[in-house]
Design an enzyme around this catalytic site. Structure first.
Site, mmCIF file in Angstrom:
data_model
loop_
_atom_site.group_PDB
_atom_site.id
_atom_site.type_symbol
_atom_site.label_atom_id
_atom_site.label_comp_id
_atom_site.label_asym_id
_atom_site.label_seq_id
_atom_site.Cartn_x
_atom_site.Cartn_y
_atom_site.Cartn_z
ATOM 1 N N VAL A 145 39.839 17.319 11.218
ATOM 2 C CA VAL A 145 39.463 16.369 10.170
ATOM 3 C C VAL A 145 39.095 17.199 8.938
ATOM 4 C CG1 VAL A 145 37.780 14.620 9.463
ATOM 5 C CG2 VAL A 145 38.658 14.644 11.811
ATOM 6 N N TYR B 193 31.357 16.631 21.362
ATOM 7 C CA TYR B 193 32.086 16.360 22.605
ATOM 8 C C TYR B 193 31.133 16.053 23.753
ATOM 9 C CZ TYR B 193 35.968 18.425 20.001
ATOM 10 O OH TYR B 193 36.923 18.712 19.061
#
Length: 176
Positions: free
Chosen positions: A105, A149
């Site tokens: 990103v 994560y």
């Protein structure tokens, strides 16, 4: 380079939550995919290792024999992220696995949900295709990505060591 996903929270100031659209990449996206690959390489301090070209991206991702698939994340008309993935097979689960090679990103869009939107789309795809798991690698110094994560429920598999043959050692083994 092996997958080193970058989270949507990769260190830039938090952007406000935005609306993102996710769609499959097409051959017309090859230049955008290459731009995002280069952005990832810069972030990972590996820009000198990028050999990718628009022609290779087109041939390997959208040609006769497709080695990977992509998702493009857009905010409005602007591509702000991508995921590059492929399918492997788990012999233990006796089911396919989705392997996420790269997730990136752009810095100005991090923290607004683009990384999460891409991962959600990948998880949906994995479930629809009957995958037993989704896997990826992350650089050990990328603490923001690791925390991201882990918050999603991902487990770090520290007992596994990534192994790679490239260049001369690969060619030497092939000649044996």
């Amino acid at each position: 380079m092996a997958g080193r996903p970058n989270s949507a929270r990769g260190g830039a100031p938090r952007a406000r939550r935005a609306t993102f659209s996710i769609r499959r990449g097409t051959s017309r996206d090859a230049a955008t995919i290459l731009r995002l690959i280069r952005g990832l390489a810069e972030y990972e301090r590996l820009a000198d290792q990028v050999e990718a070209t628009i022609a290779r991206v087109r041939r390997h991702g959208f040609g006769r024999r497709r080695y990977f698939e992509t998702l493009i994340c857009r905010r409005g008309r602007e591509a702000v992220g991508f995921a590059l993935y492929f399918f492997t097979y788990s012999t233990f689960l006796a089911r396919p696995s989705l392997y996420l090679e790269d997730l990136f990103v752009v810095p100005e869009a991090r923290g607004a949900g683009a990384g999460l939107a891409l991962l959600r789309a990948l998880a949906t795809l994995a479930v629809r295709r009957g995958c037993g798991r989704m896997e990826w690698a992350v650089l050990d110094w990328n603490r923001p990505a690791i925390r991201f994560y882990q918050r999603l429920g991902a487990r770090l598999r520290k007992e596994w060591i990534l192994t790679r043959l490239t260049g001369a050692p690969l060619r030497k083994l092939a000649r044996r």
